[in-house]
Enzyme design. Sequence first.
Site, PDB file in Angstrom:
ATOM      1  N   GLN B 149       0.498  -1.204   0.343  1.00 43.18           N
ATOM      2  CA  GLN B 149       0.022   0.162   0.036  1.00 43.18           C
ATOM      3  C   GLN B 149       0.892   1.311   0.022  1.00 43.18           C
ATOM      4  O   GLN B 149       1.302   1.651   1.154  1.00 43.18           O
ATOM      5  CB  GLN B 149      -1.078   0.235   1.093  1.00 43.18           C
ATOM      6  CG  GLN B 149      -1.780   1.453   1.452  1.00 43.18           C
ATOM      7  CD  GLN B 149      -2.683   1.203   2.711  1.00 43.18           C
ATOM      8  OE1 GLN B 149      -2.556   0.256   3.791  1.00 43.18           O
ATOM      9  NE2 GLN B 149      -3.643   2.191   2.799  1.00 43.18           N
ATOM     10  N   GLY B 150       0.761   1.645  -1.272  1.00 41.00           N
ATOM     11  CA  GLY B 150       1.955   3.392  -0.959  1.00 41.00           C
ATOM     12  C   GLY B 150       1.124   4.910  -1.508  1.00 41.00           C
ATOM     13  O   GLY B 150       0.685   5.141  -1.163  1.00 41.00           O
ATOM     14  N   SER B 152       1.323   6.524   2.278  1.00 45.15           N
ATOM     15  CA  SER B 152       1.285   7.505   3.379  1.00 45.15           C
ATOM     16  C   SER B 152       3.181   8.358   2.518  1.00 45.15           C
ATOM     17  O   SER B 152       3.473   7.233   1.615  1.00 45.15           O
ATOM     18  CB  SER B 152       2.175   7.113   4.821  1.00 45.15           C
ATOM     19  OG  SER B 152       1.061   6.103   4.826  1.00 45.15           O
ATOM     20  N   GLU B 267     -10.827  -1.596   4.958  1.00 41.79           N
ATOM     21  CA  GLU B 267      -9.370  -1.964   6.096  1.00 41.79           C
ATOM     22  C   GLU B 267      -9.583  -1.913   7.245  1.00 41.79           C
ATOM     23  O   GLU B 267      -9.699  -2.842   8.494  1.00 41.79           O
ATOM     24  CB  GLU B 267      -8.337  -0.390   6.367  1.00 41.79           C
ATOM     25  CG  GLU B 267      -7.427  -0.407   7.061  1.00 41.79           C
ATOM     26  CD  GLU B 267      -6.473   0.230   6.419  1.00 41.79           C
ATOM     27  OE1 GLU B 267      -6.552   1.264   6.038  1.00 41.79           O
ATOM     28  OE2 GLU B 267      -4.547  -0.527   6.956  1.00 41.79           O
ATOM     29  N   GLU B 393      -5.138   8.603  17.737  1.00 42.71           N
ATOM     30  CA  GLU B 393      -5.392  10.248  17.440  1.00 42.71           C
ATOM     31  C   GLU B 393      -6.869  10.077  16.521  1.00 42.71           C
ATOM     32  O   GLU B 393      -7.757  11.536  17.396  1.00 42.71           O
ATOM     33  CB  GLU B 393      -4.440  10.756  17.774  1.00 42.71           C
ATOM     34  CG  GLU B 393      -3.677  10.885  19.449  1.00 42.71           C
ATOM     35  CD  GLU B 393      -3.074   9.322  19.196  1.00 42.71           C
ATOM     36  OE1 GLU B 393      -2.174   8.939  18.437  1.00 42.71           O
ATOM     37  OE2 GLU B 393      -2.625   9.128  20.426  1.00 42.71           O
TER      38      GLU B 393
HETATM   39  C1  LIG Z   1       4.026  -0.252  11.327  1.00 42.92           C
HETATM   40  C2  LIG Z   1       3.669   0.646  10.036  1.00 42.92           C
HETATM   41  C3  LIG Z   1       3.638   0.303   9.427  1.00 42.92           C
HETATM   42  C4  LIG Z   1       2.809   1.106   8.303  1.00 42.92           C
HETATM   43  N1  LIG Z   1       2.503   0.525   6.674  1.00 42.92           N
HETATM   44  C5  LIG Z   1       2.067   1.436   6.015  1.00 42.92           C
HETATM   45  C6  LIG Z   1       1.767   0.982   4.450  1.00 42.92           C
HETATM   46  O1  LIG Z   1       1.978  -0.723   4.283  1.00 42.92           O
HETATM   47  N2  LIG Z   1       0.926   1.759   3.204  1.00 42.92           N
HETATM   48  C7  LIG Z   1       1.524   2.687   3.723  1.00 42.92           C
HETATM   49  O2  LIG Z   1       0.661   4.037   3.203  1.00 42.92           O
HETATM   50  N3  LIG Z   1       1.291   3.995   5.503  1.00 42.92           N
HETATM   51  C8  LIG Z   1       1.988   3.059   6.022  1.00 42.92           C
HETATM   52  N4  LIG Z   1       1.754   3.378   7.450  1.00 42.92           N
HETATM   53  C9  LIG Z   1       1.915   4.742   7.804  1.00 42.92           C
HETATM   54  C10 LIG Z   1       1.041   5.747   8.427  1.00 42.92           C
HETATM   55  O3  LIG Z   1      -0.800   4.554   8.416  1.00 42.92           O
HETATM   56  C11 LIG Z   1       1.020   6.271   9.721  1.00 42.92           C
HETATM   57  O4  LIG Z   1       2.260   6.230   9.869  1.00 42.92           O
HETATM   58  C12 LIG Z   1       0.121   7.232   9.949  1.00 42.92           C
HETATM   59  O5  LIG Z   1      -1.340   7.241   9.544  1.00 42.92           O
HETATM   60  C13 LIG Z   1       0.575   8.388  11.019  1.00 42.92           C
HETATM   61  O6  LIG Z   1       1.109   9.004   9.982  1.00 42.92           O
HETATM   62  P1  LIG Z   1       2.685   9.527  10.271  1.00 42.92           P
HETATM   63  O7  LIG Z   1       3.544   8.460  10.789  1.00 42.92           O
HETATM   64  O8  LIG Z   1       3.029  10.832   9.179  1.00 42.92           O
HETATM   65  O9  LIG Z   1       2.572  10.065  11.707  1.00 42.92           O
HETATM   66  P2  LIG Z   1       2.274  11.754  11.700  1.00 42.92           P
HETATM   67  O10 LIG Z   1       0.933  12.243  11.015  1.00 42.92           O
HETATM   68  O11 LIG Z   1       2.601  12.747  12.308  1.00 42.92           O
HETATM   69  O12 LIG Z   1       1.618  11.434  13.581  1.00 42.92           O
HETATM   70  C14 LIG Z   1       2.433  12.580  14.536  1.00 42.92           C
HETATM   71  C15 LIG Z   1       1.273  12.272  15.844  1.00 42.92           C
HETATM   72  O13 LIG Z   1       1.065  13.269  15.685  1.00 42.92           O
HETATM   73  C16 LIG Z   1      -0.729  12.746  15.924  1.00 42.92           C
HETATM   74  N5  LIG Z   1      -1.257  13.860  15.290  1.00 42.92           N
HETATM   75  C17 LIG Z   1      -1.428  13.750  13.605  1.00 42.92           C
HETATM   76  N6  LIG Z   1      -2.653  14.678  13.730  1.00 42.92           N
HETATM   77  C18 LIG Z   1      -3.741  15.275  14.227  1.00 42.92           C
HETATM   78  C19 LIG Z   1      -4.679  14.844  14.328  1.00 42.92           C
HETATM   79  N7  LIG Z   1      -5.065  15.561  14.078  1.00 42.92           N
HETATM   80  N8  LIG Z   1      -5.148  15.398  16.089  1.00 42.92           N
HETATM   81  C20 LIG Z   1      -4.942  14.726  16.664  1.00 42.92           C
HETATM   82  N9  LIG Z   1      -3.249  14.320  16.896  1.00 42.92           N
HETATM   83  C21 LIG Z   1      -2.949  13.809  15.545  1.00 42.92           C
HETATM   84  C22 LIG Z   1      -0.555  11.842  15.888  1.00 42.92           C
HETATM   85  O14 LIG Z   1      -1.494  10.667  16.152  1.00 42.92           O
HETATM   86  C23 LIG Z   1       1.026  10.831  15.622  1.00 42.92           C
HETATM   87  O15 LIG Z   1       0.940  10.809  17.394  1.00 42.92           O
HETATM   88  C24 LIG Z   1       2.165   2.279   8.069  1.00 42.92           C
HETATM   89  C25 LIG Z   1       2.746   2.713   9.856  1.00 42.92           C
HETATM   90  C26 LIG Z   1       3.446   2.234  10.357  1.00 42.92           C
HETATM   91  C27 LIG Z   1       4.078   2.553  11.645  1.00 42.92           C
END
Ligand SMILES: Cc1cc2nc3c(=O)[nH]c(=O)nc-3n(C[C@H](O)[C@H](O)[C@H](O)COP(=O)(O)OP(=O)(O)OC[C@H]3O[C@@H](n4cnc5c(N)ncnc54)[C@H](O)[C@@H]3O)c2cc1C
Lengths: 376, 408
Positions: B149-150, B152, B267, B393
């Site tokens: 899944q591409g 993020s 999902e 969150e």
């Molecule tokens: C093990 C793992 C597997 C994954 N696999 C995939 C995959 O296969 N394909 C893919 O596309 N993605 C994947 N992801 C990505 C995942 O969807 C993102 O990590 C997730 O959506 C959070 O985005 P971020 O890491 O940029 O964190 P951020 O969005 O930067 O968040 C950082 C913190 O801020 C908080 N935050 C952000 N916005 C708000 C808000 N509006 N209100 C309150 N709090 C907030 C978050 O909850 C978090 O605590 C994976 C992630 C992990 C850890």
Amino acid sequence: MITEPASARDHAEVSALVREVAATTFTSEKVRAAAATALGFDEVAWKQLVDLGWPSLALDPAIGGAGMGTFVQCLVHRELGARLAPSPYLASAGLASGALVLLGDDRATDLLASLGAGTRTAALVLGHGRGWPTDDGPAGLTATETPAGWIVDGRAELVLDGARADVLVVVARTADAWGLFEVDARIGAVSRTPAATVDATRALADLQLTAAPARCLRSRPVTTDEVSGLVDRMAVPLAAEMAGAAVACLEQTLEYLRTRHQFGRPIGSFQALKHRCADVAVALTVAQEMVFAAAEMVDAGDVAGLRIAGPLLLARSAEVFLHAAEEAIQLHGGVGFTDEVDVGLYYKRALVDGELLAPVADAYARLDLVRAEGAA
Amino acid sequence: MTTSPTASTSPAPGGTATLLGHHVLGPELPAVPYDHPFRAEFRGWLQQHPLGPEPLEQDARIAHRRAWHRELAADGWVGLHWPVEHGGRGADALTQFMYYEELALAGAPEPANTPGLILLGPTLMVHGTEELKKRFLPGILAGDEAWCQGFSEPDAGSDLAAVRTRAELVGDEWVVNGQKIWTTFGQYADLVFVLCRTTPGSERHRGLSLLVVPADQPGVTIRAIKQISGDEEFCEVFLDDARAPRDWVVGEVGQGWAAAMTLFQFERGDQGYTDHARMLVRLAGVERRLAESETAGLVSSVRAATARARHRDLWVRIQGLRLLNYRGAVLATSGEGLGAVGSMTNLVWGELEKELGAAVAEAVGACGLRAGRHDTHERLHTRAASIYSGTSEIQRNIIAERLLGLPR
Ligand SMILES: Cc1cc2nc3c(=O)[nH]c(=O)nc-3n(C[C@H](O)[C@H](O)[C@H](O)COP(=O)(O)OP(=O)(O)OC[C@H]3O[C@@H](n4cnc5c(N)ncnc54)[C@H](O)[C@@H]3O)c2cc1C
């Protein structure tokens, strides 16, 4: 940031110096590199701490110490904890030296002086295992007096610095009580196996002693109560390291919340996250006050006070540190789950520190017991 | 829950598997009774197909799951809810619910091809052209083609609408440029589904498309990222003039957000049905191990008592999750979507998963610190559960805003 404990105000200068040295000596890169070596610590950095006289900060000037007390030494522990320093400092200067000061007599002076001078390092091995001992509880290590002198037998698991220390300071069960012993760690009778755990910045080892010749460091036997007092006292430097690490973990998280943007705003502007950080900060402020209040008890020789403070601060520091680290991972999002940022290292350190001396549940059980005694 | 049955992951002598009893799941629910003929039929098959313990090492673990996927698929036990024309059995969501429960009682691992099976396949059935369905669905079901899944990107995590990866039509091909991150199992994937901007200068939810991009080509560079657990399960995916056939678009060009939203429904729905049962099986194992640890002196009796209270709390909350999943399955059989209730499932699941992972390691006391053990690994591995597929969150925001109608 987190407010300094009131009692630490008098030591602002030492504090600042220690922080600066720790921050440059134990950068993330250096810590990771040192943890990956065979010994698991940075010898150059250790030599530097020795040159600064830090291992003997709390020792009596009569044996070459600075006489500054455990309080000041805890400032060092806090900063080393903050940097996850892979260093013999906690095991040797904190735990083993502390045990010698508390329980040893004249016979322990030489060893104590050499640990203070950094010419040798020691690991503390508690023969009853983790937690607080009981009179009839099991003992992993026993000491027997033979015509040729004392020998120690038995097994101890996950001993901090057990594989790299020059000397083992051992509390072992004797026929009628406990005893304090010095065992040369480098002899054949001591088999040492490094134990790989989740946290490479703490070097743990499993030890097997087979009729290991031992030198008795105190003529009188050690009572179970005294061993308990030792555990209480050991909780102080360990908790100082945990508190320092937790503060650092929160600081890194705050920095991330200020700089990381999502939805066109710094994520730190989301109240949900602000409140979580505020809660961690409150808990940490309290934990630090506890640590330094207990350090003052050590310096005042307040054994009764430590009886209750020891388990209390051990349990609370472990909980607060673990919680701060868990929050740090969560608030970093995906990047918090990578090995690239340090928050994961803090989390793993919290897991190990939370088991080193006693698990939280056992500390609370001890607290219940001691409180009940007080009420009676 | 004091008497825990024995684990079923190792083959029993004589080549049949021992399946855990239904009591592990908790009280019987009316539409999915324990004596349902479907359960008996699937259990019969599972009994004849014992599987060895899951290896700890990542590549071996993936291979183990893939082999299991194929074994299931060979006898038609994958994608039961898929329509018959696409190789499924056209089963309803309640059957699917029972299917996952039985899989869990057999100690079976997660399906290897989750992104294909759970996410892209069902989305294709809603938005895909006949051609794309014919091209991709069979490979997903059989486990022959692995997907990732591409979505993020470094600057588009929680805020997915901020994706910047762009694709431009050049002749008969899309030319894709940008960077994806956190792409789970990218290094094992044959195909990536990429959310990207196909309308130059577009913003937020508009102008996006969902493209299928072959992973094995010069324009795609995949670099694994090391995780706190020591695994390298997610990856960075660099797209530098990567190519995709013009027709490999899921949904209309420019309507990628709608396709992505459909995908998120899956999902939070289908994937959800599986999890409570696996949790209950793991919890039963934890309870058994704790008792052993107490006997062996690895944990004190006080610590064991504290842990038992926590296990009871976990069991209660997993039962709550089970009811949420059940509700989802009941709604789905009457053709209703989950809506924001899916976020409840996701939130409850993610938080539980972390606590369960910690309970697994804690059940063996300080031994749960030692490297190279399944329990140690599980505690670290589960820390991500409240981050992926939408952080806790973000799920709370969705519940508060979409379900409860609080102002944004
Ligand atoms: C093990 C793992 C597997 C994954 N696999 C995939 C995959 O296969 N394909 C893919 O596309 N993605 C994947 N992801 C990505 C995942 O969807 C993102 O990590 C997730 O959506 C959070 O985005 P971020 O890491 O940029 O964190 P951020 O969005 O930067 O968040 C950082 C913190 O801020 C908080 N935050 C952000 N916005 C708000 C808000 N509006 N209100 C309150 N709090 C907030 C978050 O909850 C978090 O605590 C994976 C992630 C992990 C850890």
